[in-house]
Design a protein around this motif. Sequence first.
Motif, PDB file in Angstrom:
ATOM      1  N   LEU A  44       0.840  -1.196   0.000  1.00 18.27           N
ATOM      2  CA  LEU A  44       0.000   0.000   0.000  1.00 18.27           C
ATOM      3  C   LEU A  44       0.876   1.247   0.000  1.00 18.27           C
ATOM      4  CD1 LEU A  44      -3.046   0.806   0.198  1.00 18.27           C
ATOM      5  CD2 LEU A  44      -2.664   1.105   2.643  1.00 18.27           C
ATOM      6  N   GLY A  45       0.750   2.087  -1.029  1.00 17.92           N
ATOM      7  CA  GLY A  45       1.564   3.290  -1.147  1.00 17.92           C
ATOM      8  C   GLY A  45       0.747   4.561  -1.059  1.00 17.92           C
ATOM      9  N   ASP A  46       1.421   5.692  -1.172  1.00 20.99           N
ATOM     10  CA  ASP A  46       0.768   6.989  -1.052  1.00 20.99           C
ATOM     11  C   ASP A  46      -0.333   7.181  -2.093  1.00 20.99           C
ATOM     12  OD1 ASP A  46       2.476   7.449   0.993  1.00 20.99           O
ATOM     13  OD2 ASP A  46       3.717   8.934  -0.049  1.00 20.99           O
ATOM     14  N   GLY A  47      -0.078   6.708  -3.313  1.00 23.36           N
ATOM     15  CA  GLY A  47      -1.071   6.866  -4.373  1.00 23.36           C
ATOM     16  C   GLY A  47      -2.356   6.126  -4.059  1.00 23.36           C
ATOM     17  N   SER A  48      -2.232   4.913  -3.542  1.00 17.75           N
ATOM     18  CA  SER A  48      -3.416   4.128  -3.186  1.00 17.75           C
ATOM     19  C   SER A  48      -4.187   4.775  -2.050  1.00 17.75           C
ATOM     20  CB  SER A  48      -2.999   2.707  -2.793  1.00 17.75           C
ATOM     21  OG  SER A  48      -2.386   2.038  -3.865  1.00 17.75           O
ATOM     22  N   VAL A  49      -3.467   5.296  -1.064  1.00 17.85           N
ATOM     23  CA  VAL A  49      -4.109   5.953   0.071  1.00 17.85           C
ATOM     24  C   VAL A  49      -4.855   7.203  -0.376  1.00 17.85           C
ATOM     25  CG1 VAL A  49      -3.690   7.150   2.244  1.00 17.85           C
ATOM     26  CG2 VAL A  49      -2.491   5.038   1.755  1.00 17.85           C
ATOM     27  N   ILE A  70       3.643   3.661   2.985  1.00 16.97           N
ATOM     28  CA  ILE A  70       3.042   4.987   3.089  1.00 16.97           C
ATOM     29  C   ILE A  70       3.977   5.961   3.803  1.00 16.97           C
ATOM     30  CG2 ILE A  70       0.698   4.081   3.048  1.00 16.97           C
ATOM     31  CD1 ILE A  70       0.537   4.468   6.041  1.00 16.97           C
ATOM     32  N   SER A  71       3.807   7.237   3.501  1.00 18.97           N
ATOM     33  CA  SER A  71       4.633   8.282   4.106  1.00 18.97           C
ATOM     34  C   SER A  71       3.727   9.360   4.665  1.00 18.97           C
ATOM     35  CB  SER A  71       5.580   8.885   3.058  1.00 18.97           C
ATOM     36  OG  SER A  71       4.836   9.666   2.125  1.00 18.97           O
ATOM     37  N   MET A  72       4.334  10.430   5.155  1.00 15.89           N
ATOM     38  CA  MET A  72       3.551  11.526   5.729  1.00 15.89           C
ATOM     39  C   MET A  72       2.671  12.194   4.686  1.00 15.89           C
ATOM     40  SD  MET A  72       2.811  12.818   8.542  1.00 15.89           S
ATOM     41  CE  MET A  72       1.325  13.787   8.407  1.00 15.89           C
TER      42      MET A  72
END
Length: 219
Positions: A44-49, A70-72
């Motif tokens: 799960l990455g930033d784009g998906s979130v 994921i990141s900030m």
Amino acid sequence: MRNCPLITEIWMENTGVGKQKVEEDCLVVNSHVKFLYLAHNTRLGDGSVAMLASVCPNLEMMDFRYCGGISMDAIEVLWRCCKIQKMNLAQSGYFLCHFQFRVNFKVPTLLVLNLSTLCISHEERSHISKICYNLKELNLDFCDKITASGVLQVVKNCKQLRMISLWSSKNVSSDIIYWMVSTRPSLREIITPRTNPLTVGERDDSLRHGWCVDLDNKI
């Protein structure tokens, strides 16, 4: 979410969410989804979130434990869900040692926040307590950079705080417990650091003041 328009809760832990790309023309807004549990999805990455936040604008609960990608940037997108009340970021991946709160807006709806094992700094803790000032529960277990001054700042700013967990916070002494309770009467549960447990005298004094104490250092 497209075929079940009335669904309110989705559990998809450890299922590979984020592994495949979703085309934008397949997205549809579902305002009924309120609870999203996606723990242990390492892809799960930033784009998906960001995509999930855009199609679920009324989310109230988000569980992203052990999501390594994921990141900030993703967290800032999530917090723009105007009804968010609970967020779990425990063990959230590669930014365990590089976690930075850069959010520059307030999140008054957030009531429960789990940041256990994240290496957040004193400045970031102070920032959290200012933007999430209505917090009722805060979990800071295994946050090695926590200091007494940081905890006191949280207790001072979060005027509705009812529970704070400091399990395995080696830099926090049990001496501040009495200050915390006297400063914030709303507190009902304080999980003290296991490396600095309450003495028998402190436990007895806590009982005389009407605070509940068990064998796991919980007040």
